[in-house]
Design an enzyme around this catalytic site. Structure first.
Site, PDB file in Angstrom:
ATOM      1  N   SER A  79       0.804  -1.228   0.000  1.00 45.19           N
ATOM      2  CA  SER A  79       0.000   0.000   0.000  1.00 45.19           C
ATOM      3  C   SER A  79       0.834   1.274   0.000  1.00 45.19           C
ATOM      4  CB  SER A  79      -0.951  -0.001   1.206  1.00 45.19           C
ATOM      5  OG  SER A  79      -0.215  -0.079   2.416  1.00 45.19           O
ATOM      6  N   THR A  89      -2.067  -6.711  -0.803  1.00 45.58           N
ATOM      7  CA  THR A  89      -2.877  -6.102   0.253  1.00 45.58           C
ATOM      8  C   THR A  89      -4.345  -6.264  -0.110  1.00 45.58           C
ATOM      9  OG1 THR A  89      -2.838  -3.942  -0.855  1.00 45.58           O
ATOM     10  CG2 THR A  89      -1.112  -4.372   0.779  1.00 45.58           C
ATOM     11  N   ASP A 107     -23.341  -1.153   7.160  1.00 47.75           N
ATOM     12  CA  ASP A 107     -22.675  -1.262   5.860  1.00 47.75           C
ATOM     13  C   ASP A 107     -23.702  -0.952   4.773  1.00 47.75           C
ATOM     14  OD1 ASP A 107     -21.442  -2.211   3.423  1.00 47.75           O
ATOM     15  OD2 ASP A 107     -20.003  -3.285   4.687  1.00 47.75           O
ATOM     16  N   ARG A 167      -8.604   3.342   7.264  1.00 50.04           N
ATOM     17  CA  ARG A 167      -7.704   4.293   6.610  1.00 50.04           C
ATOM     18  C   ARG A 167      -7.801   5.619   7.357  1.00 50.04           C
ATOM     19  NH1 ARG A 167      -5.725   0.517   4.435  1.00 50.04           N
ATOM     20  NH2 ARG A 167      -5.196   0.223   2.219  1.00 50.04           N
ATOM     21  N   ASP A 174      -4.671   2.955  14.385  1.00 48.44           N
ATOM     22  CA  ASP A 174      -3.635   2.244  13.643  1.00 48.44           C
ATOM     23  C   ASP A 174      -3.400   2.915  12.299  1.00 48.44           C
ATOM     24  OD1 ASP A 174      -1.828  -0.058  13.218  1.00 48.44           O
ATOM     25  OD2 ASP A 174      -3.267  -0.592  11.647  1.00 48.44           O
ATOM     26  N   GLU A 178       0.040   9.625   6.542  1.00 46.88           N
ATOM     27  CA  GLU A 178       1.098   8.637   6.788  1.00 46.88           C
ATOM     28  C   GLU A 178       2.172   8.780   5.702  1.00 46.88           C
ATOM     29  OE1 GLU A 178      -0.396   4.638   6.955  1.00 46.88           O
ATOM     30  OE2 GLU A 178      -1.974   5.136   8.390  1.00 46.88           O
ATOM     31  N   HIS A 187       0.076   1.432  11.524  1.00 47.43           N
ATOM     32  CA  HIS A 187      -0.612   0.775  10.402  1.00 47.43           C
ATOM     33  C   HIS A 187      -0.168  -0.684  10.280  1.00 47.43           C
ATOM     34  CE1 HIS A 187      -2.589   1.728   6.254  1.00 47.43           C
ATOM     35  NE2 HIS A 187      -2.921   0.516   6.687  1.00 47.43           N
ATOM     36  N   GLY A 191      -3.083  -5.393  10.289  1.00 44.78           N
ATOM     37  CA  GLY A 191      -3.124  -6.590   9.456  1.00 44.78           C
ATOM     38  C   GLY A 191      -1.778  -7.257   9.274  1.00 44.78           C
ATOM     39  N   TYR A 192      -0.817  -6.959  10.151  1.00 49.51           N
ATOM     40  CA  TYR A 192       0.566  -7.382   9.934  1.00 49.51           C
ATOM     41  C   TYR A 192       0.947  -8.714  10.568  1.00 49.51           C
ATOM     42  CZ  TYR A 192       3.036  -3.799   7.267  1.00 49.51           C
ATOM     43  OH  TYR A 192       3.508  -3.012   6.259  1.00 49.51           O
TER      44      TYR A 192
END
Length: 350
Positions: A46, A67, A147, A207, A231, A236, A253, A256-257
């Protein structure tokens, strides 16, 4: 022979794509047009903006991002140029959901607020949001999911944004979009931020631009009745250190790591590339299964969760920025991501 340029921080990328051609590893943040003059296939994360400026005049014919998100990719340009594209939807969904669960567990213990019976508003009910819901329901939380795109498709278990924002905990899991019927740019604007109830925990692992950061900071400066876990940040990697100072937990960020999620992303885009080239895949993930966790507290899973993933350590590394004035915030932010320690997924084991 095919030439394949890879972001150097994609795990096992060289091992996977070496089966298809000659690979070259480069820093994704500084990747430029000159680097791609002999590249057939480009695989990014990203941090790389893929657009006409990067690709014009190059032989690139297939782009993949390892990603789930793809707001860094100019899809219109790729289509116009006939360049193939693939991403890895859902690759890090488990990891991001576990991040949320760990943050909530930390908040719950710190503030002495048991989770059983509390409400959580989950804004965005896709790959990540739906997994957040599964994990939170298992901890006794009442989930209020929002949603609009899914609701328009006939999903009946969804609620209004106002209902989600009225919950004890609010967590964001929407893509970043500027237009369309349901844009998410500054979805949480000043008016909605100021409507959050006193005592609310707000989490953003979506985001940075989804939250109007200046408005959030203004509320945190004027009132101390909101806890925030961030996060993802505006601008950024050059984040606002005053914003960091006002967070309960701040991380670079990395929701998801997990290693599992990153390797899953590698495998997904590798297989998509094989399909584009019409060749059989010859590489698969080498990760062993996650080992069983010790049970630290049979009555309270919150401590088990924090034992499995100590999110406080990620916050501690990030808040070094507040004490070491000699650090360049943007460089340090990227370095934390580049050198992120191995983290395995755990939610099937607690």
């Amino acid at each position: 022979m095919l030439t394949i340029t890879l972001d150097e921080n994609i795990p096992y990328a060289a091992e996977a794509f070496d089966t298809l051609g000659q690979t070259r590893l480069l820093a994704g943040r500084s990747l430029c047009n000159a680097d791609l003059q002999d590249t057939d296939i480009l695989v990014v994360r990203s941090v790389t903006k893929v657009n006409a400026s990067l690709l014009a005049g190059t032989p690139v014919r297939f782009v993949a991002t390892a990603t789930a998100g793809f707001d860094h990719i100019d899809l219109d340009y790729l289509r116009e140029q006939g360049i193939g594209f693939a991403r890895a939807p859902g690759c890090n969904a488990v990891s991001a959901a576990e991040y949320v669960l760990a943050a909530i567990s930390h908040w719950s213990l710190l503030r002495d607020k048991p989770l059983q019976g509390r409400s959580i508003g989950i804004i965005g009910h896709g790959n990540v949001g739906s997994r957040v819901r599964q994990l939170c329901e298992a901890q006794g939380l009442r989930c209020v999911a929002n949603d609009p795109p899914l609701q328009a498709q006939g999903h009946n278990s969804l609620h209004s944004l106002e209902a989600a924002l009225a919950c004890d905990i609010v967590t964001l899991h929407v893509p970043f979009t500027r237009d369309g019927e349901h844009p998410t740019l500054r979805l949480l604007d000043a008016e909605r931020i100021n409507r959050l109830r006193p005592g609310t925990l707000l989490l953003n692992a979506a985001r940075g631009g989804v939250v109007e950061e200046n408005a959030l900071l203004a509320r945190l400066r004027s009132r101390t009745d909101l806890d925030v876990v961030l996060d993802t940040w505006e601008n950024e990697p050059a984040i606002n250190l005053t914003m960091l100072q006002h967070t309960l937990l701040g991380t670079p960020h990395i929701a998801g790591y997990s290693l599992d999620g990153k390797v899953r992303g590698t495998e997904m885009v590798y297989r998509a590339c094989c399909e584009f080239l019409q060749v059989q895949p010859r590489w698969q993930s080498p990760l062993p299964p996650t080992e069983a966790l010790p049970n630290t507290d049979t009555e309270d899973k919150r401590r088990d969760i924090l034992h499995a993933y100590n999110i406080r350590e990620d916050d501690r590394r990030m808040t070094v920025l507040l004490h070491d004035k000699g650090l360049d915030a943007a460089q340090y932010f990227d370095q934390l991501r580049k050198t992120y320690p191995v983290r395995r997924e755990f939610s099937g084991l607690v």
